[in-house]
Design an enzyme around this catalytic site. Structure first.
Site, PDB file in Angstrom:
ATOM      1  CE  LYS A 173       9.069 -30.642 -14.194  1.00  0.00           C
ATOM      2  NZ  LYS A 173       8.572 -29.258 -14.062  1.00  0.00           N
ATOM      3  CB  THR A 204      16.619 -24.998 -19.900  1.00  0.00           C
ATOM      4  OG1 THR A 204      17.622 -24.639 -18.947  1.00  0.00           O
ATOM      5  CG2 THR A 204      17.215 -25.883 -20.974  1.00  0.00           C
ATOM      6  N   GLY A 206      12.254 -21.531 -17.734  1.00  0.00           N
ATOM      7  CA  GLY A 206      10.804 -21.714 -17.878  1.00  0.00           C
ATOM      8  C   GLY A 206      10.373 -22.977 -18.603  1.00  0.00           C
ATOM      9  CB  THR A 207      12.100 -26.083 -19.739  1.00  0.00           C
ATOM     10  OG1 THR A 207      12.881 -26.142 -18.537  1.00  0.00           O
ATOM     11  CG2 THR A 207      12.942 -25.573 -20.877  1.00  0.00           C
ATOM     12  N   GLY A 208       9.921 -25.896 -17.373  1.00  0.00           N
ATOM     13  CA  GLY A 208       8.935 -26.602 -16.549  1.00  0.00           C
ATOM     14  C   GLY A 208       7.552 -25.978 -16.694  1.00  0.00           C
ATOM     15  CB  CYS A 209       6.419 -22.413 -16.743  1.00  0.00           C
ATOM     16  SG  CYS A 209       7.379 -21.882 -15.323  1.00  0.00           S
TER      17      CYS A 209
HETATM   18  N1  LIG Z   1      18.466 -29.556 -22.404  1.00  0.00           N
HETATM   19  C1  LIG Z   1      17.272 -30.132 -22.622  1.00  0.00           C
HETATM   20  N2  LIG Z   1      17.028 -30.781 -23.777  1.00  0.00           N
HETATM   21  C2  LIG Z   1      15.823 -31.352 -24.011  1.00  0.00           C
HETATM   22  N3  LIG Z   1      14.795 -31.334 -23.141  1.00  0.00           N
HETATM   23  C3  LIG Z   1      14.987 -30.710 -21.961  1.00  0.00           C
HETATM   24  C4  LIG Z   1      16.224 -30.080 -21.624  1.00  0.00           C
HETATM   25  N4  LIG Z   1      16.114 -29.523 -20.386  1.00  0.00           N
HETATM   26  C5  LIG Z   1      14.854 -29.793 -19.975  1.00  0.00           C
HETATM   27  N5  LIG Z   1      14.181 -30.520 -20.898  1.00  0.00           N
HETATM   28  C6  LIG Z   1      12.800 -30.995 -20.816  1.00  0.00           C
HETATM   29  O1  LIG Z   1      11.968 -29.878 -20.479  1.00  0.00           O
HETATM   30  C7  LIG Z   1      10.882 -30.301 -19.659  1.00  0.00           C
HETATM   31  C8  LIG Z   1      10.912 -29.477 -18.358  1.00  0.00           C
HETATM   32  O2  LIG Z   1      11.901 -30.039 -17.492  1.00  0.00           O
HETATM   33  P1  LIG Z   1      12.817 -29.249 -16.476  1.00  0.00           P
HETATM   34  O3  LIG Z   1      13.479 -30.289 -15.654  1.00  0.00           O
HETATM   35  O4  LIG Z   1      13.685 -28.301 -17.212  1.00  0.00           O
HETATM   36  O5  LIG Z   1      11.727 -28.470 -15.650  1.00  0.00           O
HETATM   37  P2  LIG Z   1      11.929 -27.422 -14.476  1.00  0.00           P
HETATM   38  O6  LIG Z   1      13.221 -27.668 -13.771  1.00  0.00           O
HETATM   39  O7  LIG Z   1      10.690 -27.474 -13.674  1.00  0.00           O
HETATM   40  O8  LIG Z   1      12.027 -26.068 -15.286  1.00  0.00           O
HETATM   41  P3  LIG Z   1      11.919 -24.529 -14.748  1.00  0.00           P
HETATM   42  O9  LIG Z   1      11.904 -24.598 -13.241  1.00  0.00           O
HETATM   43  O10 LIG Z   1      13.085 -23.812 -15.298  1.00  0.00           O
HETATM   44  O11 LIG Z   1      10.645 -23.997 -15.316  1.00  0.00           O
HETATM   45  C9  LIG Z   1      11.080 -31.814 -19.445  1.00  0.00           C
HETATM   46  O12 LIG Z   1      10.325 -32.527 -20.388  1.00  0.00           O
HETATM   47  C10 LIG Z   1      12.567 -31.991 -19.679  1.00  0.00           C
HETATM   48  O13 LIG Z   1      12.892 -33.325 -20.025  1.00  0.00           O
HETATM   49  C1  LIG Z   2       7.460 -16.718 -11.801  1.00  0.00           C
HETATM   50  C2  LIG Z   2       8.230 -17.954 -12.033  1.00  0.00           C
HETATM   51  N1  LIG Z   2       7.589 -19.147 -11.955  1.00  0.00           N
HETATM   52  C3  LIG Z   2       8.274 -20.291 -12.168  1.00  0.00           C
HETATM   53  C4  LIG Z   2       9.627 -20.260 -12.455  1.00  0.00           C
HETATM   54  C5  LIG Z   2      10.370 -21.553 -12.652  1.00  0.00           C
HETATM   55  O1  LIG Z   2      10.847 -21.655 -13.907  1.00  0.00           O
HETATM   56  C6  LIG Z   2      10.253 -18.994 -12.547  1.00  0.00           C
HETATM   57  N2  LIG Z   2      11.570 -18.875 -12.844  1.00  0.00           N
HETATM   58  N3  LIG Z   2       9.533 -17.863 -12.326  1.00  0.00           N
END
Ligand SMILES: Nc1ncnc2c1ncn2[C@@H]1O[C@H](COP(=O)(O)OP(=O)(O)OP(=O)(O)O)[C@@H](O)[C@H]1O
Ligand SMILES: Cc1ncc(CO)c(N)n1
Length: 265
Positions: A173, A204, A206-209
């Site tokens: 990502k 953003t 929890g966007t990854g989750c």
């Molecule tokens: N500002 C943004 N605008 C549009 N899409 C975004 C933005 N930030 C993240 N994304 C998208 O959200 C999804 C999750 O990516 P991100 O890199 O934020 O994950 P992460 O770092 O694992 O998140 P977290 O650890 O906070 O749960 C990807 O598809 C990314 O491209």
């Molecule tokens: C519990 C938990 N899992 C994953 C993340 C990563 O977004 C967070 N902030 N908290």
């Protein structure tokens, strides 16, 4: 109704972890279940502390789910210690789920650590190979592939490297980082590039989750991998765009925007 299980940490403010996963499953019409690996005292600005659930209780939670309601897909999030990883590995080996989406969570958005530094080798050798898709962000991919990532070519190289030692498709990502919102998938044969609207926001958390649970939901209804990722990308973009602006730090996203956009409150 399709069923999904998340094995992950609890975020008491509801934007990430199992809470985000369950909201995402529900928004996709999937019946969600959860095995809690760790209870995190966190909010949009900081992680205060966390306590890991014992290996026994993790394994018993997984047993309780699988002996009764077999999930169509398993999503894995925060596994903060070697003990937790070993418990989850044993459970996965016991129940052999066919679809496992692994988000190798190492840090929260605010930079606070959610995984012990000595656990990375176990994550790589024991958990990654049991997955059907791995969804690291740039810094997680850098650690797993042991290389620096500064552009899309590096992302491709890292995704391929991870595939080579796991034989598991990997999507890296780009997030808000150097490469903005471009995500790169390598499925063992081809690279796929997913670009979305870059939203200028701090919401953003929890966007990854959310993204990995959306992919898991789409895989549960038997969408092909490329479609599952594309639809998940659209879902997370919409969720970020319509974030409710809560909290003092990186606020949570709106998991149910599509469901409620026409409702007058
Ligand atoms: N500002 C943004 N605008 C549009 N899409 C975004 C933005 N930030 C993240 N994304 C998208 O959200 C999804 C999750 O990516 P991100 O890199 O934020 O994950 P992460 O770092 O694992 O998140 P977290 O650890 O906070 O749960 C990807 O598809 C990314 O491209
Ligand atoms: C519990 C938990 N899992 C994953 C993340 C990563 O977004 C967070 N902030 N908290």
């Amino acid at each position: 109704m399709k069923k999904a299980l998340t094995i992950a940490g609890s975020d008491c403010t509801g934007g990430a972890g199992i809470q985000a996963d369950l909201k995402t499953f529900s928004a996709h019409g999937i019946f969600g279940m959860s095995v809690i690996t760790s209870v995190v005292a966190e909010n949009t600005a900081r992680v205060i502390s966390y306590e890991n659930i014992s290996s026994n209780v993790i394994k018993q939670q997984v047993d309780a789910v699988f002996e009764d309601i077999i999930p169509d897909v398993v999503k894995i999030g925060m596994l903060s210690s070697i003990e937790t990883m070993t418990a989850v590995k044993e459970s996965l080996q016991k129940w052999a789920p066919t679809l496992v989406v692994l988000d190798p969570v190492m840090f929260a958005k605010n930079g606070n650590s959610l995984m012990a530094s000595d656990a990375i080798d176990t994550l790589i050798s024991e958990i990654l190979p049991l997955s059907t898709l791995i969804t690291p962000n740039i810094s997680e991919a850098e650690k797993i592939a042991e290389m620096k990532i500064t552009n899309v070519n590096d992302m491709k190289c890292a995704a391929k490297k991870i595939y080579q030692f796991t034989e598991v498709p990997t999507i890296i990502k780009g997030g808000y980082r150097i490469i903005k919102v471009t995500d790169i998938l390598f499925d063992g044969n081809n690279f796929y590039e997913f670009s979305g609207e870059n939203i200028d926001t701090k919401n953003t958390h929890g966007t990854g989750c959310t993204f990995s649970s959306a992919i898991a939901s789409n895989l549960a209804v038997e969408k092909p991998l490329e479609d599952a990722v594309r639809d998940a990308k659209n879902y997370v973009t919409t969720a970020i765009k319509h974030a409710p602006s809560l909290g003092k730090g990186n606020g949570p996203t709106h998991h149910f925007y599509e469901l409620y956009k026409n409702r007058i409150f």
